[in-house]
Scaffold this active site. Sequence first.
Site, PDB file in Angstrom:
ATOM      1  N   THR A 113      48.773  56.828   0.076  1.00 19.49           N
ATOM      2  CA  THR A 113      47.582  57.591  -0.904  1.00 19.49           C
ATOM      3  C   THR A 113      47.640  58.960  -1.239  1.00 19.49           C
ATOM      4  O   THR A 113      47.287  59.394  -1.805  1.00 19.49           O
ATOM      5  CB  THR A 113      46.713  58.338   0.900  1.00 19.49           C
ATOM      6  OG1 THR A 113      47.067  58.588   1.619  1.00 19.49           O
ATOM      7  CG2 THR A 113      45.815  56.696   1.598  1.00 19.49           C
ATOM      8  N   ARG A 159      34.633  50.203   1.820  1.00 20.69           N
ATOM      9  CA  ARG A 159      34.729  51.098   3.455  1.00 20.69           C
ATOM     10  C   ARG A 159      33.440  52.203   3.549  1.00 20.69           C
ATOM     11  O   ARG A 159      32.793  51.426   4.665  1.00 20.69           O
ATOM     12  CB  ARG A 159      35.458  51.895   3.814  1.00 20.69           C
ATOM     13  CG  ARG A 159      36.173  52.219   5.461  1.00 20.69           C
ATOM     14  CD  ARG A 159      37.733  52.964   5.983  1.00 20.69           C
ATOM     15  NE  ARG A 159      38.562  51.887   5.519  1.00 20.69           N
ATOM     16  CZ  ARG A 159      39.794  52.948   5.074  1.00 20.69           C
ATOM     17  NH1 ARG A 159      39.885  54.080   5.590  1.00 20.69           N
ATOM     18  NH2 ARG A 159      41.345  51.631   4.891  1.00 20.69           N
TER      19      ARG A 159
END
Length: 306
Positions: free
Chosen positions: A173, A232
């Site tokens: 990330t 998600r």
Amino acid sequence: MARKKHIDGPAPVAEAREVAPVERGGEKAWQAALRPRTFDEYIGQRDLIDNLRISVRAAREHGWPLDHFLFAGPPGLGKTTLAHVIAEELGVNLHVTSGPAIDHKGMLASLLTSLGERDALFIDEIHRLAPVVEENLYPAMEDFKFDLFIGDGPHAKAVTMQLPRFTLLGATTRMGLLSAPLLDRFGFHWQLRYYEQADMTAIVKRSAAITGIHIDEAGAHEIARRSRGTPRIANRLLRRVRDFAAVERDGRIDVDIAASALDRLAVDHAGLDALDRAYLSVICERFDGGPVGVEAVAASLSEERG
Ligand code: ADE
């Protein structure tokens, strides 16, 4: 302890019903059941998928091992899913771990030596590898070799182990935190983008079809719109909205129940929750639009810096 008896009327209907496998697990199992397994099932990230198709096809048709690939981007965009899809399309086993889980060199050695020829190793949060682990990963990635010391002190013997030709799939990330030597050892890296609205709507409809939820186009669009371009989040909100539709309606999701449920879940039209809105209000109102340091924002929100 004995189960509490239901005294005010009939027992809940669900007790008599068979629970679908996807309902038996928690959030993780729900998300895993909705993961696309092949390139054809994968919605969105078109440029990336087209590139991956070529590389995987070249590897398969010519018998070449796939190069090491790195995926970067915010959580929830499908980095882990891509690793599973690549392994499936290559027809190899995928071994899954994460940077913080490999906390010493011996652990890396045991991971690498347990790989089969051409297997893929997925390391999530690869920017969090310990420096000593990272240094030992370089020769493994480059020459498929691993240096081990056997024994202690003056009698220690250096042994170089030959590893199978594996493919490392890394995810991060925080691309900016990756060291240049590690980055250089990946043959391909790609920054995942947030998904477009049309792709998000298609993902919600696909997830609903897999889980047996009835949803119309406008209902899917509404959930997609409030999911910040992140599959998600969309899949999590779909399950929550499904609950409202099941209790207050006949189980079908349309735009009205989707909007009403998401409003009550405090997810606004832009997908922001209460803390997100408080964060933006502090910057806009108290600090006049910024710039403002993270410590000052945290103090104003009575939150930790993290
Ligand atoms: N579920 C989660 N992400 C998805 C994607 N990119 N395509 C299809 N289904 C998904």
